[in-house]
Scaffold this motif. Sequence first.
Motif, short mmCIF file in Angstrom:
data_model
loop_
_atom_site.label_atom_id
_atom_site.label_comp_id
_atom_site.label_asym_id
_atom_site.label_seq_id
_atom_site.Cartn_x
_atom_site.Cartn_y
_atom_site.Cartn_z
N GLU A 27 4.13 55.16 -17.62
CA GLU A 27 3.81 56.36 -18.39
C GLU A 27 2.59 57.08 -17.83
OE1 GLU A 27 3.30 57.76 -23.06
OE2 GLU A 27 3.15 55.63 -22.54
N GLY A 28 1.57 56.35 -17.39
CA GLY A 28 0.38 57.01 -16.89
C GLY A 28 -0.65 56.02 -16.38
N LYS A 29 -1.79 56.55 -15.91
CA LYS A 29 -2.85 55.69 -15.38
C LYS A 29 -4.18 56.43 -15.44
CE LYS A 29 -2.09 57.11 -10.56
NZ LYS A 29 -3.35 57.84 -10.34
N TRP A 30 -5.27 55.68 -15.30
CA TRP A 30 -6.58 56.28 -15.07
C TRP A 30 -7.44 55.30 -14.29
CZ3 TRP A 30 -5.59 54.43 -20.08
CH2 TRP A 30 -6.50 53.49 -20.60
N GLY A 31 -8.46 55.84 -13.61
CA GLY A 31 -9.40 55.01 -12.89
C GLY A 31 -9.30 55.17 -11.39
N SER A 32 -10.41 54.87 -10.72
CA SER A 32 -10.50 54.84 -9.27
C SER A 32 -11.66 53.91 -8.92
CB SER A 32 -10.74 56.24 -8.70
OG SER A 32 -11.95 56.79 -9.21
N THR A 33 -11.89 53.68 -7.65
CA THR A 33 -12.94 52.77 -7.23
C THR A 33 -14.30 53.46 -7.32
OG1 THR A 33 -11.42 51.68 -5.70
CG2 THR A 33 -13.77 51.31 -5.35
N GLY A 34 -15.26 52.81 -7.97
CA GLY A 34 -16.59 53.39 -8.05
C GLY A 34 -17.39 52.85 -9.21
N THR A 35 -18.54 53.49 -9.45
CA THR A 35 -19.45 53.07 -10.51
C THR A 35 -19.63 54.14 -11.58
OG1 THR A 35 -21.38 53.90 -9.27
CG2 THR A 35 -20.74 51.59 -8.91
N GLY A 36 -18.96 55.26 -11.44
CA GLY A 36 -19.08 56.33 -12.42
C GLY A 36 -18.31 56.05 -13.69
N ASN A 37 -18.44 56.93 -14.65
CA ASN A 37 -17.68 56.81 -15.90
C ASN A 37 -16.18 56.88 -15.60
OD1 ASN A 37 -20.13 56.78 -17.19
ND2 ASN A 37 -20.03 58.93 -17.83
N GLY A 38 -15.44 55.91 -16.10
CA GLY A 38 -14.01 55.88 -15.86
C GLY A 38 -13.60 55.34 -14.51
N GLN A 39 -14.56 54.91 -13.69
CA GLN A 39 -14.25 54.24 -12.44
C GLN A 39 -14.46 52.74 -12.60
OE1 GLN A 39 -16.94 56.39 -9.70
NE2 GLN A 39 -15.12 57.43 -8.89
N PHE A 40 -13.87 51.96 -11.70
CA PHE A 40 -13.90 50.51 -11.84
C PHE A 40 -14.19 49.81 -10.52
CE2 PHE A 40 -10.57 52.08 -14.86
CZ PHE A 40 -11.23 51.79 -16.05
N ASN A 41 -14.68 48.59 -10.66
CA ASN A 41 -14.80 47.67 -9.54
C ASN A 41 -14.25 46.34 -10.01
OD1 ASN A 41 -15.42 46.10 -7.34
ND2 ASN A 41 -17.60 46.62 -7.27
N HIS A 42 -12.95 46.17 -9.80
CA HIS A 42 -12.22 44.95 -10.15
C HIS A 42 -12.16 44.72 -11.66
CE1 HIS A 42 -10.74 40.78 -9.65
NE2 HIS A 42 -10.43 41.17 -8.42
N PRO A 43 -11.43 45.58 -12.38
CA PRO A 43 -11.25 45.35 -13.82
C PRO A 43 -10.43 44.09 -14.08
CG PRO A 43 -9.78 47.09 -13.05
CD PRO A 43 -10.68 46.76 -11.90
N ASP A 44 -11.00 43.18 -14.84
CA ASP A 44 -10.36 41.87 -15.04
C ASP A 44 -9.50 41.78 -16.29
OD1 ASP A 44 -11.41 40.75 -12.74
OD2 ASP A 44 -12.08 38.93 -13.76
N ASN A 45 -9.81 42.56 -17.31
CA ASN A 45 -9.04 42.40 -18.53
C ASN A 45 -9.12 43.66 -19.37
OD1 ASN A 45 -7.36 41.01 -20.38
ND2 ASN A 45 -8.41 39.08 -19.90
N VAL A 46 -8.27 43.73 -20.38
CA VAL A 46 -8.15 44.91 -21.21
C VAL A 46 -7.80 44.45 -22.62
CG1 VAL A 46 -5.73 45.20 -20.54
CG2 VAL A 46 -6.99 47.16 -21.42
#
Length: 323
Positions: A27-46
Amino acid sequence: MKKLAITTAAALTALAAFCAFGEWVYEGKWGSTGTGNGQFNHPDNVAIGPGGHVYVLDTNNNRVQYFTADGYFLGKWGTKGKSRGQFFKPSGVAVGRQGIVYVADTFNDRVQYFSASGSFLGAWGSRGRATGLFMKPKGVAVARAGTVYVADTDNDRVQYFTVTGSYLGAWGIRGIGCGEFRDPYDVAVAPNGNVYVTDSYNHRVQRFTAAGKFLGWWGHLGAGEGQFSVPSGLNSAFNGDVYVADTNNHRIQYFTATGSFLGEWGKRGSGKGGFLYPLGVAVNRERDRAYVADSVNNRIQYFKDTEYAVEPTSLGRVKALFR
């Protein structure tokens, strides 16, 4: 006329079966590599809060971020450290019925808990093997009654506590037998109180009562239906189905409460619906959307159940599909 009635009945039965199980589609997605709001570095859980907000454990950025159901950034908390409200490579996140957010602060060997917007409320645990202590805990879950379960990974056990961290009990030792573990990664609690544990390096899911009595297990190493390669995150939906992040097979599998295979989605890749080592999965209360922590792709993807694409409210509406 009789033949037509039989044909229609058969078609309705087939449609009912489709609507009962459906299929999860991108259906959709969000996020990219980085340290900004909405960016991630290895998201482990939700995890999903009572209001539908989505909490993401942004592990290598040592923080929690939270979003609307469609991925609009709402807030964040946490930095690297050992002080309260700081983290060191946290791996597990869960939200209780009152909106309290619990985090398995893995390399600090503790559990911390916060308000829904990230205000620090408390913490418990330190490094050790005695009761109430942890060795790199990776998973946390909250029962409806408030009991907090923790996958105490390097101690190969599950411990459980009150909402504020008072010790209640534990089970598990290292091994391959029933009720034994090799690096338990995550824990989930079903609506009926049963507890599920991803027994990662035994490549299986185990099921227990709320007090840790062994009830059964399923899975072994492989890539077929119901097989796993280092399963990690898992979630018990409100209808009792169990969703498992089959990490090294780059897919999500889901099962009945007793482990009968229902379906799967995903394959290795970075395109829509593809995964690179997914580590977490959560299904919302309505069971019409599933969120996946697509760890190496540094994004959250979400999927809808096609059961909800066809929602007949009367026999007449179903018959209309066959005109």
